[in-house]
Structures are given as C-alpha cells and as structure tokens.
Design a protein around this motif. Structure first.
Motif, PDB file in Angstrom:
ATOM      1  N   GLU A  45       0.720  -1.044   0.101  1.00 24.60           N
ATOM      2  CA  GLU A  45       0.018  -0.282  -0.150  1.00 24.60           C
ATOM      3  C   GLU A  45       0.804   1.270  -0.113  1.00 24.60           C
ATOM      4  N   CYS A  46       2.206   1.087   0.289  1.00 26.67           N
ATOM      5  CA  CYS A  46       2.908   2.302   0.418  1.00 26.67           C
ATOM      6  C   CYS A  46       4.034   2.316  -0.888  1.00 26.67           C
ATOM      7  N   LEU A  47       3.875   1.887  -1.838  1.00 28.97           N
ATOM      8  CA  LEU A  47       4.586   2.003  -2.930  1.00 28.97           C
ATOM      9  C   LEU A  47       4.852   3.033  -3.573  1.00 28.97           C
ATOM     10  N   LEU A  91       4.376 -11.967   1.012  1.00 30.54           N
ATOM     11  CA  LEU A  91       5.359 -11.841   0.315  1.00 30.54           C
ATOM     12  C   LEU A  91       5.026 -11.915  -1.056  1.00 30.54           C
ATOM     13  N   SER A  92       4.065 -12.637  -1.476  1.00 35.40           N
ATOM     14  CA  SER A  92       3.586 -12.822  -2.813  1.00 35.40           C
ATOM     15  C   SER A  92       3.044 -11.623  -3.383  1.00 35.40           C
ATOM     16  N   ARG A  93       2.226 -11.102  -2.309  1.00 34.66           N
ATOM     17  CA  ARG A  93       1.297  -9.682  -2.874  1.00 34.66           C
ATOM     18  C   ARG A  93       2.313  -8.767  -3.053  1.00 34.66           C
ATOM     19  N   VAL A  94       3.520  -8.629  -2.042  1.00 29.90           N
ATOM     20  CA  VAL A  94       4.257  -7.317  -2.553  1.00 29.90           C
ATOM     21  C   VAL A  94       4.975  -7.407  -3.597  1.00 29.90           C
ATOM     22  N   ALA A  95       5.613  -8.594  -4.009  1.00 33.20           N
ATOM     23  CA  ALA A  95       6.406  -8.895  -4.981  1.00 33.20           C
ATOM     24  C   ALA A  95       5.544  -8.603  -6.386  1.00 33.20           C
ATOM     25  N   GLU A  96       4.162  -9.126  -6.353  1.00 30.99           N
ATOM     26  CA  GLU A  96       3.797  -8.688  -7.770  1.00 30.99           C
ATOM     27  C   GLU A  96       3.282  -7.179  -7.554  1.00 30.99           C
ATOM     28  N   ASP A  97       2.995  -6.426  -6.590  1.00 31.01           N
ATOM     29  CA  ASP A  97       2.806  -5.255  -6.633  1.00 31.01           C
ATOM     30  C   ASP A  97       3.768  -4.477  -6.955  1.00 31.01           C
ATOM     31  N   ILE A  98       4.899  -4.918  -6.633  1.00 27.91           N
ATOM     32  CA  ILE A  98       6.362  -4.279  -6.800  1.00 27.91           C
ATOM     33  C   ILE A  98       6.636  -4.162  -8.532  1.00 27.91           C
ATOM     34  N   ARG A  99       6.286  -5.319  -9.061  1.00 25.21           N
ATOM     35  CA  ARG A  99       6.456  -5.374 -10.507  1.00 25.21           C
ATOM     36  C   ARG A  99       5.312  -4.643 -11.271  1.00 25.21           C
ATOM     37  N   ALA A 100       4.081  -4.529 -10.710  1.00 28.49           N
ATOM     38  CA  ALA A 100       3.045  -3.891 -11.550  1.00 28.49           C
ATOM     39  C   ALA A 100       3.357  -2.579 -11.223  1.00 28.49           C
ATOM     40  N   HIS A 101       4.032  -2.048 -10.536  1.00 22.28           N
ATOM     41  CA  HIS A 101       4.362  -0.645 -10.135  1.00 22.28           C
ATOM     42  C   HIS A 101       4.933   0.146 -11.298  1.00 22.28           C
ATOM     43  N   ASP A 136      -3.193 -17.498 -11.411  1.00 16.99           N
ATOM     44  CA  ASP A 136      -4.553 -18.291 -11.496  1.00 16.99           C
ATOM     45  C   ASP A 136      -5.446 -17.107 -12.191  1.00 16.99           C
ATOM     46  N   GLU A 137      -6.147 -17.356 -12.981  1.00 14.61           N
ATOM     47  CA  GLU A 137      -7.004 -16.548 -14.097  1.00 14.61           C
ATOM     48  C   GLU A 137      -8.034 -16.049 -13.373  1.00 14.61           C
ATOM     49  N   THR A 138      -8.432 -16.691 -12.347  1.00 13.81           N
ATOM     50  CA  THR A 138      -9.494 -16.158 -11.367  1.00 13.81           C
ATOM     51  C   THR A 138      -9.082 -15.436 -10.292  1.00 13.81           C
ATOM     52  N   GLN A 139      -7.820 -15.341 -10.045  1.00 12.64           N
ATOM     53  CA  GLN A 139      -7.235 -14.595  -9.038  1.00 12.64           C
ATOM     54  C   GLN A 139      -7.636 -13.101  -8.932  1.00 12.64           C
ATOM     55  N   VAL A 140      -7.934 -12.376  -8.049  1.00 13.37           N
ATOM     56  CA  VAL A 140      -8.248 -11.109  -8.127  1.00 13.37           C
ATOM     57  C   VAL A 140      -7.109 -10.267  -7.344  1.00 13.37           C
ATOM     58  N   SER A 141      -6.647  -9.494  -7.927  1.00 12.96           N
ATOM     59  CA  SER A 141      -5.272  -8.519  -7.398  1.00 12.96           C
ATOM     60  C   SER A 141      -5.584  -8.049  -6.189  1.00 12.96           C
ATOM     61  N   ALA A 142      -6.600  -7.276  -6.037  1.00 12.99           N
ATOM     62  CA  ALA A 142      -6.703  -6.613  -4.648  1.00 12.99           C
ATOM     63  C   ALA A 142      -7.621  -7.197  -3.587  1.00 12.99           C
ATOM     64  N   ASP A 143      -8.086  -8.558  -4.063  1.00 12.65           N
ATOM     65  CA  ASP A 143      -8.751  -9.055  -2.861  1.00 12.65           C
ATOM     66  C   ASP A 143      -8.332 -10.595  -3.011  1.00 12.65           C
ATOM     67  N   GLU A 144      -8.735 -11.189  -1.532  1.00 14.80           N
ATOM     68  CA  GLU A 144      -8.376 -12.556  -1.510  1.00 14.80           C
ATOM     69  C   GLU A 144     -10.100 -12.972  -1.147  1.00 14.80           C
ATOM     70  N   THR A 145     -10.071 -14.177  -1.623  1.00 12.70           N
ATOM     71  CA  THR A 145     -11.542 -15.071  -1.565  1.00 12.70           C
ATOM     72  C   THR A 145     -11.298 -16.165  -0.247  1.00 12.70           C
ATOM     73  N   ALA A 146     -12.111 -15.821   0.663  1.00 14.66           N
ATOM     74  CA  ALA A 146     -12.005 -16.785   1.769  1.00 14.66           C
ATOM     75  C   ALA A 146     -12.601 -18.156   1.567  1.00 14.66           C
ATOM     76  N   ASP A 147     -12.479 -19.200   2.264  1.00 16.83           N
ATOM     77  CA  ASP A 147     -13.000 -20.326   2.171  1.00 16.83           C
ATOM     78  C   ASP A 147     -14.466 -20.478   2.019  1.00 16.83           C
TER      79      ASP A 147
END
Length: 341
Positions: free
Chosen positions: A195-197, A220-230, A291-302
C-alpha cells in the motif's frame, strides 16, 4: 580530538551507575540489570549488591551472598534487544543483520523506517548510519513509539541525534517528512507494505533500496507482484534466514536441539530513475503461478466471500496481539525513575 559517537562511551571502561549489565551463571542463564547505587539483584539463590559491580571492569566475575558466581559483561546489542521491554514483537538480530547488509545501510545515509515496534531494528539502523545520518521512523501507535524511544534511550544513554519518530500513517507522513527523491533507503516492517509503494517511490532517490520484512508467504507474494506492477522498481529478490547453534563439548560437537527458524521473509528492490521502464522479464513463470480467477486486490475466503485486503489485520497472519494491559504496564515502567522499578 573528535567527539565520540552517541553511546560509544557506554560500551567501554568500568561499569558505571546507569549501565546495563548482563549476569550469566554457570548454567548459562542470563539476567540483564541496570546498575543503580544502593540496589540489589535478587534471585532465589541469594543477592548481589549493585555497588559491588559499579567501578568493576567489564568481563569480571562476582559472587552473590550464597557464593553463586556470575560473569558480568555489558550486553551486546543483540543481547539487549532480546531482553528489553517489548510492546510489539522485535525484529530478531539475525534479520536485522541481513537488513543492514543487504539494504546497504551506510554511515550518513538517510533512512525511513515503518513501523517502529519496540525499537530493535531502529537501534541497529542508528548504529549503521551514525550521528551524521538521518533515521525517520513512522509508527501508527504512540504507545509503541514511546516504548521504542525508551529502549533506545536506555541503550545509547541519551536520545540519538539522528533519530526522528513520527506518529501516523506512512502514506500520509512520508511526503510531509522528506523532499522528493531525498531518501537513500526505506525499510518497511508492516502488514501491507504494497500500500506504500507510491509514497516510497516519491521519497527514494534513484538507485535507492526498498526492503520489506513480512511474516507470511501470502504477504511476500502480494508485495512482489505489486512491486512488478508498479513499474518504478527493479525486479524484487526475496529470501529468509535461519540460524542453528552448535553444541561444543570436547569431541561432542553437534547441532543444538533448537534453532532460530523462520521469523520472516525479506524482499528487496531498487528505485528506478524517473521515466525508466524496467527490462521485461524473459524467463517464463512456472505453470500455475498465476490463476486467471485470482483477484489482484482481494482474497477469497474458504466460504466464497471476497475479503478486501485493506482490512487485513495481524491475526490474519497468525500474529499474536499485544494486550493493552501489558502496554500500559510497560509505559508506566519506562516513565518511572530507576529506583522505583
């Protein structure tokens, strides 16, 4: 003669009133005390007068009233941070050492840190940048900041001249605290560093280093992907460190039964010059990495309910909450005169 760096005079010479001393018995049990004239250190096996230690050389031995012998030495910074009062969990010395080295924290550097926790990493950063550097620590909780400042003051013997602690959110405070492109290094120890990038990108000079300390693989996964996307940072690199002690007794040399295992992940990246596009990665990601169904900003619970990651809290990552009662007790303790502790 040049003036000694802050805290250097407390690291050498005979013990003095106000010094912290680490007492180690024959079984390796350690106790850290602050020397106060007239006070005594008590255990169930007798007591030691503080006055018997004041004026004694570092590395001396002392006997208590029942002839139990203790080795008395000044605690190293790594010893001190593990025994000091804690509000939040500390960054372990093994990780602090990695941060100092891998982020290339150098004397005179301008460094931003968030959050402060109990001040363990802050003290390592202050040691590395020296009196001529600048450390701006941003912490959301004023009670945590008070505990961190008290811990650092107790270790250095005074308020460190290179340290400024600000209360608030990094995204709001950082643009107010520093000019654009004026910071050499940024260290983020928080739940959602992605959130601070934008704020970090504003503050870091081209070539500057961002290093994040996160607890879980999800973070770790989330911050790495957001660094790349920035687009404003180089390709991130991540690792963890684990330390295993060894038992040494004659020829009985073997690994210790316990080790310092996973405490957190470290991930680094560097600020690109304005307008520069990072080279496109040529390696192909492993099948199933995305995952094509993955939502970048959200997480889907069980249960199928989508959860906004902006609502993530420490408990979502297995972090044990710190009780408000403990924090109040620590704040009272650090504000009390030594003879009342």
């Amino acid at each position: 003669m040049t003036e000694q760096p802050t805290g250097a005079d407390r690291r050498r010479g005979p013990f003095r009133a106000g010094d912290h001393v680490q007492l180690t018995d024959a079984k390796g049990r350690m106790h850290t005390i602050e020397l106060v004239p007239g006070k005594q250190f008590h255990t169930h096996r007798g007591h030691i007068k503080h006055d018997d230690l004041i004026g004694a050389p570092d590395g001396t031995t002392v006997r208590n009233t029942t002839s139990v012998e203790y080795l008395a030495m000044r605690p190293l910074l790594s010893d001190y941070v593990m025994s000091m009062p804690r509000g939040a969990a500390v960054v372990y010395p093994k990780d602090a050492g990695q941060i100092i080295t891998m982020a290339d924290i150098f004397p005179g550097a301008a460094v931003v840190e968030a959050g402060v926790g109990s001040g363990a990493l802050s003290m390592s950063l202050l040691r590395a940048i020296g009196d001529q550097g600048r450390l701006i620590s941003i912490e959301r909780r004023e009670d945590f900041a008070d505990i961190a400042k008290a811990n650092a003051r107790a270790f250095f013997g005074e308020d460190h001249p290179a340290w400024q602690v600000r209360i608030g959110d990094l995204q709001e405070e950082l643009p107010l605290a520093v000019p654009e492109g004026s910071v050499d290094r940024v260290v983020l120890d928080m739940l959602a560093p992605w959130e601070c990038l934008d704020a970090v990108n504003y503050a870091l000079a081209p070539g500057g280093v961002l290093i994040c300390y996160v607890a879980t693989a999800t973070q770790l996964s989330r911050v790495a992907e957001d660094i790349r996307a920035h687009g404003g940072f180089s390709e991130p690199a991540a690792w963890e460190s684990m330390v295993r002690d060894w038992h040494l007794e004659g020829l009985a040399v073997r690994p210790a039964h316990r080790m310092h295992g996973h405490t957190g992940f470290l991930i680094t990246t560097r600020r690109l010059a304005p307008g520069v596009t990072p080279p496109r990665r040529t390696r192909r990601p492993a099948k199933g990495s995305y995952d094509e169904t993955q939502v970048s900003a959200d997480e889907t619970a069980d249960d199928g309910v989508t959860k906004d990651t902006s609502d993530w809290e420490g408990a979502d990552f297995g972090e044990r909450p710190v009780s408000e009662k403990k924090i109040r007790r620590l704040r009272r303790a650090i504000s009390a005169p030594p003879d009342e502790n």
